[in-house]
Design a protein around this motif. Sequence first.
Motif, PDB file in Angstrom:
ATOM      1  N   GLY A  74      -2.426 -15.843   6.688  1.00 47.16           N
ATOM      2  CA  GLY A  74      -3.138 -15.320   7.850  1.00 47.16           C
ATOM      3  C   GLY A  74      -3.917 -14.069   7.521  1.00 47.16           C
ATOM      4  N   HIS A  75      -4.281 -13.352   8.568  1.00 44.91           N
ATOM      5  CA  HIS A  75      -5.080 -12.143   8.406  1.00 44.91           C
ATOM      6  C   HIS A  75      -4.164 -10.949   8.154  1.00 44.91           C
ATOM      7  N   PRO A  76      -4.618  -9.991   7.388  1.00 40.43           N
ATOM      8  CA  PRO A  76      -3.719  -8.937   6.900  1.00 40.43           C
ATOM      9  C   PRO A  76      -3.272  -7.952   7.966  1.00 40.43           C
ATOM     10  N   MET A  77      -2.143  -7.330   7.686  1.00 43.82           N
ATOM     11  CA  MET A  77      -1.658  -6.190   8.450  1.00 43.82           C
ATOM     12  C   MET A  77      -2.198  -4.911   7.816  1.00 43.82           C
ATOM     13  N   VAL A  78      -2.363  -3.892   8.638  1.00 42.05           N
ATOM     14  CA  VAL A  78      -2.708  -2.562   8.142  1.00 42.05           C
ATOM     15  C   VAL A  78      -1.546  -1.635   8.489  1.00 42.05           C
ATOM     16  N   VAL A  79      -1.005  -0.967   7.485  1.00 40.42           N
ATOM     17  CA  VAL A  79       0.137  -0.082   7.681  1.00 40.42           C
ATOM     18  C   VAL A  79      -0.231   1.309   7.197  1.00 40.42           C
ATOM     19  N   GLY A  80       0.064   2.313   8.007  1.00 42.88           N
ATOM     20  CA  GLY A  80      -0.204   3.696   7.624  1.00 42.88           C
ATOM     21  C   GLY A  80       0.940   4.610   8.000  1.00 42.88           C
ATOM     22  N   HIS A  81       1.178   5.621   7.182  1.00 39.68           N
ATOM     23  CA  HIS A  81       2.207   6.622   7.458  1.00 39.68           C
ATOM     24  C   HIS A  81       1.600   7.998   7.253  1.00 39.68           C
ATOM     25  N   ASP A  82       1.703   8.855   8.269  1.00 41.31           N
ATOM     26  CA  ASP A  82       1.182  10.208   8.141  1.00 41.31           C
ATOM     27  C   ASP A  82       2.028  10.980   7.145  1.00 41.31           C
ATOM     28  N   GLN A  83       1.380  11.546   6.144  1.00 41.31           N
ATOM     29  CA  GLN A  83       2.121  12.180   5.056  1.00 41.31           C
ATOM     30  C   GLN A  83       2.694  13.537   5.433  1.00 41.31           C
ATOM     31  N   ARG A  84       1.938  14.338   6.160  1.00 42.51           N
ATOM     32  CA  ARG A  84       2.432  15.683   6.470  1.00 42.51           C
ATOM     33  C   ARG A  84       3.585  15.645   7.460  1.00 42.51           C
ATOM     34  N   SER A  85       3.415  14.872   8.538  1.00 39.59           N
ATOM     35  CA  SER A  85       4.495  14.829   9.530  1.00 39.59           C
ATOM     36  C   SER A  85       5.721  14.119   8.974  1.00 39.59           C
ATOM     37  N   ALA A  86       5.525  13.172   8.046  1.00 42.88           N
ATOM     38  CA  ALA A  86       6.665  12.439   7.497  1.00 42.88           C
ATOM     39  C   ALA A  86       7.620  13.352   6.743  1.00 42.88           C
ATOM     40  N   ALA A  87       7.109  14.489   6.298  1.00 44.68           N
ATOM     41  CA  ALA A  87       7.959  15.400   5.533  1.00 44.68           C
ATOM     42  C   ALA A  87       8.962  16.140   6.401  1.00 44.68           C
ATOM     43  N   ASP A  88       8.790  16.150   7.695  1.00 42.03           N
ATOM     44  CA  ASP A  88       9.682  16.871   8.604  1.00 42.03           C
ATOM     45  C   ASP A  88      10.522  15.863   9.372  1.00 42.03           C
ATOM     46  N   ASP A  89      11.711  15.562   8.869  1.00 38.57           N
ATOM     47  CA  ASP A  89      12.535  14.536   9.511  1.00 38.57           C
ATOM     48  C   ASP A  89      13.221  15.040  10.776  1.00 38.57           C
ATOM     49  N   SER A  90      12.940  16.293  11.181  1.00 36.40           N
ATOM     50  CA  SER A  90      13.476  16.776  12.455  1.00 36.40           C
ATOM     51  C   SER A  90      12.610  16.326  13.622  1.00 36.40           C
ATOM     52  N   LEU A  91      11.412  15.870  13.340  1.00 38.03           N
ATOM     53  CA  LEU A  91      10.507  15.430  14.394  1.00 38.03           C
ATOM     54  C   LEU A  91      10.810  13.991  14.789  1.00 38.03           C
ATOM     55  N   PRO A  92      10.607  13.640  16.049  1.00 37.02           N
ATOM     56  CA  PRO A  92      10.716  12.221  16.434  1.00 37.02           C
ATOM     57  C   PRO A  92       9.702  11.393  15.647  1.00 37.02           C
TER      58      PRO A  92
END
Length: 474
Positions: A74-92
Amino acid sequence: MTAYSEKLDAVLQNVDTNLDASVSRLFEILRIPSISTQPSHAADCRKAANWMQRELEQLGMKADVRDVQWSVPGHPMVVGHDQRSAADDSLPHVLFYGHYDVQPTDPESLWTAPPFEPRLVEEPSGRQVIVARGASDDKGQVMTFLEACRAWKQVTGSLPVRVSVLLEGEEECGGANLLPFLKENAAELKADVALVCDTSMADRKTPGITTSLRGMMADEVVIQCASHDLHSGLYGNAAANPIAVLCQALATLRNADGGVTLAGFYDGIQDPAPATRAQWSRLFPGDSSLLEEAGLSVAAGEKNYSAIEQTWCRPSCEINGISGGYEGEGFKTVLPAKAMAKVSFRLVPGQDPDRIREAFRAHIRAALPADAHVTFTAHGGSPGFEVSRDSRFLNPALQALTDEWGVPAAMVGSGGSIPVAGEVRDALGLDALMIGFAQNDDRIHSPNEQYGLDSFHKGIRSWVRVLAALAEAG
């Protein structure tokens, strides 16, 4: 109050100042004819996926385009993860879902301009709307979220919460690969809550979160009596007529009060809370307020429920198609051998699609006379969905919408089905907050699809506020 809340006004001002640039970016993706159901547009779907990947990278996310082939290639998925916010695991951590594929454009003769040449049109009321295929469903809605992230990044350098993004390319052609993709990548996509922007507002001025969806069960029924079509003069009255048999069986699916008669059909379901029903009544003060757009005025379902309740929180049984015998021009006195109907049930939380299918088939079989034989073909089934009222993100998101629109945000239902809401719960264990800014007159799936410039603008501002509110929720 967090540092993000203190910057809220500045971020909202950024949205207002840069609205023209946001519209320009939306027009770019709207020009790509990413029609997922037509093989001739497969390259366009990939082009749209690549465009979305680049946008996510410009927002500081690590993003990639991923091929899918679990159910069918099928047609592809696009996946992204914000790098700066990902570093702070205290955030939701939020997982945003949307889709970049669109419906076909036929009949193109009804479009007032080419469907993939977006334009701003002023309505007689003075309201400006963006007209193009995908303007509302779902490219415009997706871009409200991405533009909100852009504003936060431009003003503060970071996002208030950890953000992951999943954009699908097959929502409009069945989405067969989504659930296996979620399961395969569950560890990566796990978050605290999913955010879905593929729904509508309660009305032009009232924002809302769709907290319940109806599921669906569908069956095709074929009844055969004689071995072949018969002359109605030679056999009429003596031979069983499958159209009559089918109509009589279907007529018993509802009682005189509009209720569905299947055994156990209403077992396990509950009415909405009185406060919720009161809120819906204020939004839709009479049945005609929902039905008049369709040229109707009186609710046809259960007598003790309003039209909006019948649509948003009650299960339904509908005959979607029926055929048999001679259907050409003129007249032919045939007594047909077969008759067919397509019947669907919209289901609410508490109902099991498999049990409803069994009850439906048992009901039809019990209505058959001698010499009538029935076969069934299943056409899918999914349960209803409801957001947990215990979600710590629900009330903050409602308040954020209220603050933006100046009207108390509503918890609304939806008579339709959005499979991703149930699938992220099944695969990832997440509640989904379905927050959308479409309007009932956006003509989604129809010629001249549109998305109000006000919906787009205030949609961006709404997501800015929602992200800040979710950060406060912790």
